[in-house]
Design an enzyme around this catalytic site. Structure first.
Site, short mmCIF file in Angstrom:
data_model
loop_
_atom_site.label_atom_id
_atom_site.label_comp_id
_atom_site.label_asym_id
_atom_site.label_seq_id
_atom_site.Cartn_x
_atom_site.Cartn_y
_atom_site.Cartn_z
N THR A 150 0.79 -1.23 -0.59
CA THR A 150 0.15 0.04 0.47
C THR A 150 0.85 1.28 -0.30
O THR A 150 2.08 1.21 0.74
CB THR A 150 -1.15 -0.07 1.11
OG1 THR A 150 0.26 -0.13 2.34
CG2 THR A 150 -1.78 -1.28 1.42
N GLU B 4 -5.93 -3.59 -1.62
CA GLU B 4 -6.44 -4.65 -0.41
C GLU B 4 -7.47 -4.86 -1.00
O GLU B 4 -7.75 -6.42 -1.04
CB GLU B 4 -6.72 -4.41 1.00
CG GLU B 4 -5.72 -3.55 1.85
CD GLU B 4 -5.43 -2.59 1.46
OE1 GLU B 4 -5.41 -1.83 0.79
OE2 GLU B 4 -4.62 -2.02 2.80
N LYS C 214 -15.26 17.00 11.33
CA LYS C 214 -16.54 16.46 12.55
C LYS C 214 -16.85 17.91 13.18
O LYS C 214 -15.14 18.52 13.93
CB LYS C 214 -16.40 15.96 13.59
CG LYS C 214 -17.63 14.99 14.34
CD LYS C 214 -16.82 14.02 14.84
CE LYS C 214 -17.91 12.88 15.64
NZ LYS C 214 -17.59 11.68 16.08
N TRP D 131 -21.21 15.45 11.02
CA TRP D 131 -19.80 15.24 9.66
C TRP D 131 -19.86 15.78 8.43
O TRP D 131 -21.48 16.39 8.30
CB TRP D 131 -19.22 14.06 9.01
CG TRP D 131 -20.02 12.80 10.65
CD1 TRP D 131 -20.76 11.71 10.63
CD2 TRP D 131 -18.48 12.44 11.01
NE1 TRP D 131 -19.83 10.93 11.69
CE2 TRP D 131 -18.99 11.10 11.65
CE3 TRP D 131 -16.68 12.90 10.86
CZ2 TRP D 131 -17.74 11.15 12.47
CZ3 TRP D 131 -16.17 12.51 12.09
CH2 TRP D 131 -16.55 11.16 12.12
P1 AMP Z 1 -5.05 2.77 -2.85
O1 AMP Z 1 -5.02 1.25 -1.52
O2 AMP Z 1 -3.38 3.78 -3.28
O3 AMP Z 1 -5.43 1.67 -4.12
O4 AMP Z 1 -5.65 3.47 -2.32
C1 AMP Z 1 -7.30 3.13 -1.97
C2 AMP Z 1 -7.56 4.20 -1.46
O5 AMP Z 1 -8.47 5.17 -2.78
C3 AMP Z 1 -9.21 3.10 -0.66
O6 AMP Z 1 -9.31 3.20 0.41
C4 AMP Z 1 -10.23 5.25 -1.12
O7 AMP Z 1 -9.85 6.07 -0.34
C5 AMP Z 1 -9.61 5.52 -2.43
N1 AMP Z 1 -10.45 5.59 -3.33
C6 AMP Z 1 -9.96 5.12 -4.73
N2 AMP Z 1 -11.04 5.14 -5.45
C7 AMP Z 1 -11.90 5.82 -4.63
C8 AMP Z 1 -13.17 6.64 -5.44
N3 AMP Z 1 -13.38 5.85 -6.60
N4 AMP Z 1 -13.52 7.76 -5.16
C9 AMP Z 1 -12.77 7.93 -3.81
N5 AMP Z 1 -12.01 6.96 -3.01
C10 AMP Z 1 -11.31 6.61 -3.57
#
Ligand code: AMP
Length: 549
Positions: free
Chosen positions: A185, A330, A440, A445
């Site tokens: 990640t 993940e 918050k 929220w």
């Molecule tokens: P990563 O593991 O680096 O791909 O990041 C994943 C995170 O990106 C997710 O937990 C979300 O918070 C954010 N994310 C992914 N796709 C979207 C989407 N279409 N809209 C908003 N947030 C997203």
């Protein structure tokens, strides 16, 4: 019980065989850094993957060993996507934009034995080399980029190894639950965490990418992943494309503005995939520069919320569909996709956009719920915000080799995403925020994602980000940073932004004028998303160097 169906393992070698047997003439197009193009096809690709498997054998790579890549999107990276897992080894794609310390941690944690790197990027590895004791060799791929000042040793040229290797075809029989890929990640907090994909999860995820209501990758498509191959297997596109026999176009490192628009046009790309930032830039560029992108029917967007203006603008000005998906490292990554259901086609544009800005319904085999702090299900009314939890055959059950807190993985078999979301009556999920980003104010929220989306409706705003700042009386208050478009007819007035937000937000939710800041640019993470952790360091107001000159 007798008489059941055959138990055929879902393994990556069957994706490769299918592509070579049924679509040998279909093209794989790869652009070098000097913008020249290399063309091959799945037939030739198969022969090279077989050779590359023998290269790996000659290097002493054994099943289960980790083989790292440090590379942009190109055909040799694709060869590694298949050769490494087909041998039973683990393809570890490393994010080349990470900080040195994180790179050191990741290579060591994964205990990579070899690193396949773009020659132009290998200079970054040279300095790290003394701290990478498990790495025995660096294999450099020449993508016609600039020559680095220093190279890590011992290194050897990819093509030289390929020439020396045999063509003997030998695929080990693998169980479908064998590890195939590893991706860490991007970890803005704490150490990066490893996610281990299996052959089965990769195969099933690839199949879902071929479904019309997911990414709709079919044989007729020409697919260009802008999303880097080091970020969650380029969202599975290379595997879906091979499975479907779709043409694949790899852009190398040049993925902005002119080089991207020219490649999309010249190769008649039909589906392109990447984060909103890329498509926002392309949209601005296309407004001023003419290109024939009439073949491009879909931009698949994920990684961050797709702004309404982007969806609206591409459809209106270029007839291109922006389809949003949600996912995480993940979750392999595709978990939900936002497509209109047939009953919505006749809706007004405003009603349709309200659905399209949501992250969508779970893709087939994935289940999703939203939970309150006590772990109870919240109603699906589009209002209640809770933590999104998901379950499915391509969702991690733990982090690799204890790399990180396993609090996200609970006994009940649901993965806690850390994303706060709503679900509406129709099953469409909408991300409100990362748990830690939700603002918050006096116990209520405010969604930063929502506020950013609204602010982007201002024609003069190119990018924006909202974070909460601590406040004694209100707990937290929203602070909005914005970057303006290059060519502005008139300066962007802070009062106008607040008035615009007032159409959607209650008065108490609006940022105060002193909390709205024009900045020169916004800090980005290694995968190109806005870095809110870095932004918070700016509070209460941006430092001098972040302000426009
Ligand atoms: P990563 O593991 O680096 O791909 O990041 C994943 C995170 O990106 C997710 O937990 C979300 O918070 C954010 N994310 C992914 N796709 C979207 C989407 N279409 N809209 C908003 N947030 C997203």
């Amino acid at each position: 019980m007798n008489g059941l169906m055959m138990d055929c393992p879902l393994v990556i070698s069957s994706i490769l065989r299918r592509a070579a047997r049924y679509f040998p003439e279909k093209a794989i197009v790869s652009r070098y850094e000097d913008e020249s193009i290399f063309r091959s096809n799945y037939g030739q690709f198969y022969t090279r993957v077989v050779r590359l498997m023998n290269v790996l054998r000659d290097l002493g790579i054994k099943p289960g060993d980790r083989v790292a890549t440090f590379a942009w999107n190109h055909r040799r990276h694709l060869e590694l996507y298949f050769a490494v897992p087909c041998l039973g080894a683990v393809l570890h794609t490393v994010n080349l934009r990470l900080h040195r310390e994180q790179l050191r941690y990741i290579f060591n944690h994964a205990q990579d034995r070899v690193i396949f790197a773009d020659r132009a990027l290998a200079g970054l590895l040279a300095g790290l080399k003394p701290n990478l004791p498990t790495v025995e060799r660096y294999i450099l791929m020449d993508e016609r980029g600039p020559e680095p000042a220093e190279l890590p040793t011992p290194w050897v040229d990819y093509e030289q190894l390929m020439e020396a290797a045999s063509d003997r075809e030998e695929f080990p029989r693998l169980d479908e639950n064998t590890a195939a890929g590893l991706c860490y990640t991007s970890g803005t907090t704490g150490e990066p965490k490893g996610v281990l994909y299996s052959h089965r999860s990769t195969y099933l995820h690839a199949m879902s990418g071929c479904m019309v209501d997911t990414s709709a990758v079919g044989e007729r498509e020409i697919v260009l992943p802008v999303v880097p191959m080091f970020h969650v297997n380029a969202w599975g596109l290379p595997y879906s494309s091979a499975l479907a026999g779709a043409t694949q176009v790899f852009p190398g490192p040049l993925v902005l503005d002119r080089p991207l628009a020219e490649l999309l046009e010249a190769e008649r790309v039909t589906i392109a995939v990447g984060i909103p930032l890329i498509w926002n830039r392309l949209y601005q560029y296309l407004k001023e520069n003419k290109h024939d992108l009439s073949r491009l029917h879909t931009l698949f967007v994920g990684g961050a919320a797709a702004p309404r203006t982007l969806i609206e603008g591409f459809a209106r000005d270029f007839g291109i569909n922006v389809i949003q998906g949600w996912g995480m490292t993940e979750t392999s990554p595709v978990g939900t996709v936002s497509r209109l259901k047939s009953a919505m086609v006749g809706w007004t544009e405003t009603e349709r956009l309200q659905v399209q800005v949501k992250q969508g319904i779970p893709v087939i085999t994935v289940e999703a719920r939203i939970l309150d702090e006590a772990g109870q299900d919240l109603p699906w009314d589009g209002q209640h915000v809770g933590e999104l939890v998901v379950q499915g055959p391509w969702i991690a059950s733990a982090y690799y080799a204890n790399s990180g807190a396993d609090a996200a993985f609970t006994q009940d078999g649901w993965f806690r995403t850390g994303d706060m979301a709503t679900m509406d009556e129709r099953g469409y999920m909408q991300i409100a925020d990362r748990k830690k980003d939700l603002i918050k104010r006096k116990g209520e929220w405010i969604s930063s994602v929502d506020m950013e989306n609204e602010a982007l409706a201002h024609p003069g705003i190119l990018e924006t980000a909202v974070v909460g700042r601590p406040d004694e009386e209100c707990d937290e208050l929203p602070v909005l940073f914005f970057v303006t478009c290059k060519e502005l007819a008139a300066p962007v007035e802070i009062q106008d932004i607040i008035a615009l937000l007032g159409h959607k937000f209650a008065r108490w939710q609006l940022p105060r004028p002193e909390d709205v800041h024009l900045v020169a640019s916004l800090p980005k993470t290694s995968v190109g998303k806005i870095d809110k952790k870095a932004l918070r360091l700016w509070l209460p107001c941006p430092p001098l160097e972040a302000q426009p000159s």
